[in-house]
Motif scaffolding. Structure first.
Motif, PDB file in Angstrom:
ATOM      1  N   VAL A 129      19.781  35.943  81.146  1.00 48.33           N
ATOM      2  CA  VAL A 129      21.171  36.024  81.575  1.00 48.33           C
ATOM      3  C   VAL A 129      21.710  34.610  81.723  1.00 48.33           C
ATOM      4  O   VAL A 129      21.087  33.758  82.351  1.00 48.33           O
ATOM      5  N   ASN A 130      22.880  34.375  81.152  1.00 50.01           N
ATOM      6  CA  ASN A 130      23.544  33.079  81.238  1.00 50.01           C
ATOM      7  C   ASN A 130      24.056  32.863  82.659  1.00 50.01           C
ATOM      8  O   ASN A 130      24.769  33.711  83.207  1.00 50.01           O
ATOM      9  N   ALA A 131      23.707  31.739  83.269  1.00 50.49           N
ATOM     10  CA  ALA A 131      24.092  31.447  84.649  1.00 50.49           C
ATOM     11  C   ALA A 131      25.607  31.358  84.809  1.00 50.49           C
ATOM     12  O   ALA A 131      26.153  31.762  85.843  1.00 50.49           O
ATOM     13  N   ASP A 132      26.302  30.832  83.808  1.00 45.37           N
ATOM     14  CA  ASP A 132      27.768  30.759  83.883  1.00 45.37           C
ATOM     15  C   ASP A 132      28.380  32.154  83.895  1.00 45.37           C
ATOM     16  O   ASP A 132      29.309  32.422  84.661  1.00 45.37           O
ATOM     17  N   ASP A 133      27.870  33.038  83.053  1.00 46.41           N
ATOM     18  CA  ASP A 133      28.361  34.419  83.038  1.00 46.41           C
ATOM     19  C   ASP A 133      28.045  35.106  84.361  1.00 46.41           C
ATOM     20  O   ASP A 133      28.868  35.860  84.887  1.00 46.41           O
ATOM     21  N   LEU A 134      26.874  34.835  84.888  1.00 42.02           N
ATOM     22  CA  LEU A 134      26.465  35.430  86.155  1.00 42.02           C
ATOM     23  C   LEU A 134      27.404  35.010  87.284  1.00 42.02           C
ATOM     24  O   LEU A 134      27.751  35.819  88.145  1.00 42.02           O
ATOM     25  N   SER A 135      27.846  33.774  87.271  1.00 41.60           N
ATOM     26  CA  SER A 135      28.730  33.296  88.342  1.00 41.60           C
ATOM     27  C   SER A 135      30.092  33.990  88.309  1.00 41.60           C
ATOM     28  O   SER A 135      30.799  34.000  89.318  1.00 41.60           O
ATOM     29  N   ASN A 136      30.451  34.602  87.180  1.00 44.78           N
ATOM     30  CA  ASN A 136      31.721  35.322  87.067  1.00 44.78           C
ATOM     31  C   ASN A 136      31.619  36.794  87.468  1.00 44.78           C
ATOM     32  O   ASN A 136      32.633  37.475  87.572  1.00 44.78           O
ATOM     33  N   ALA A 137      30.417  37.280  87.682  1.00 39.80           N
ATOM     34  CA  ALA A 137      30.224  38.683  88.049  1.00 39.80           C
ATOM     35  C   ALA A 137      30.704  38.917  89.479  1.00 39.80           C
ATOM     36  O   ALA A 137      30.446  38.112  90.367  1.00 39.80           O
ATOM     37  N   THR A 138      31.405  40.039  89.685  1.00 38.30           N
ATOM     38  CA  THR A 138      31.897  40.356  91.027  1.00 38.30           C
ATOM     39  C   THR A 138      31.360  41.673  91.576  1.00 38.30           C
ATOM     40  O   THR A 138      31.428  41.902  92.775  1.00 38.30           O
ATOM     41  N   THR A 139      30.830  42.524  90.702  1.00 38.28           N
ATOM     42  CA  THR A 139      30.295  43.811  91.150  1.00 38.28           C
ATOM     43  C   THR A 139      28.897  44.030  90.565  1.00 38.28           C
ATOM     44  O   THR A 139      28.491  43.350  89.623  1.00 38.28           O
ATOM     45  N   VAL A 140      28.207  45.010  91.096  1.00 39.87           N
ATOM     46  CA  VAL A 140      26.901  45.385  90.553  1.00 39.87           C
ATOM     47  C   VAL A 140      27.072  45.841  89.102  1.00 39.87           C
ATOM     48  O   VAL A 140      26.250  45.520  88.246  1.00 39.87           O
TER      49      VAL A 140
END
Length: 77
Positions: free
Chosen positions: A52-63
Motif C-alpha cells: 500500500v502506498n503511504a501517500d494514498d494511505l494518508s488520504n484514506a478517511t474510512t475503513v
C-alpha cells in the motif's frame, strides 16, 4: 481480500473485537493513528502480499477507503 478477513485485520490493529468495526467507520473516530498506519502497511504486506502506498494511505478517511486501497493494489498486480 475478503471483507470479513479485512475487518478482522483492522480489528487486530485496533485491538478491538471484529464486530465493533464497520466499513463506514471514520478512521479518526476509531482512534486510527500513525502507528495504526504502520501496522496496516506491515500486516497487509504479510497477510495479503499487497503493498500500500503511504501517500494514498494518508488520504484514506474510512475503513472502506482502506479496503479500496488494498483491493485496488491487489488488482494492479
Amino acid at each position: 481480500m475478503e471483507q470479513s478477513v479485512f475487518i478482522s485485520l483492522i480489528a487486530g490493529i485496533l485491538e478491538v473485537e471484529p464486530q465493533t468495526v464497520s466499513m463506514t467507520d471514520v478512521l479518526e473516530d476509531i482512534d486510527w493513528d500513525s502507528l495504526s498506519n504502520i501496522s496496516f502497511i506491515a500486516d497487509i504486506d504479510s497477510e495479503a502480499n499487497v503493498t500500500v502506498n503511504a501517500d494514498d494511505l494518508s488520504n484514506a478517511t474510512t475503513v472502506a477507503d482502506l479496503f479500496a486501497l488494498v483491493n485496488g493494489a491487489d488488482q494492479a498486480k
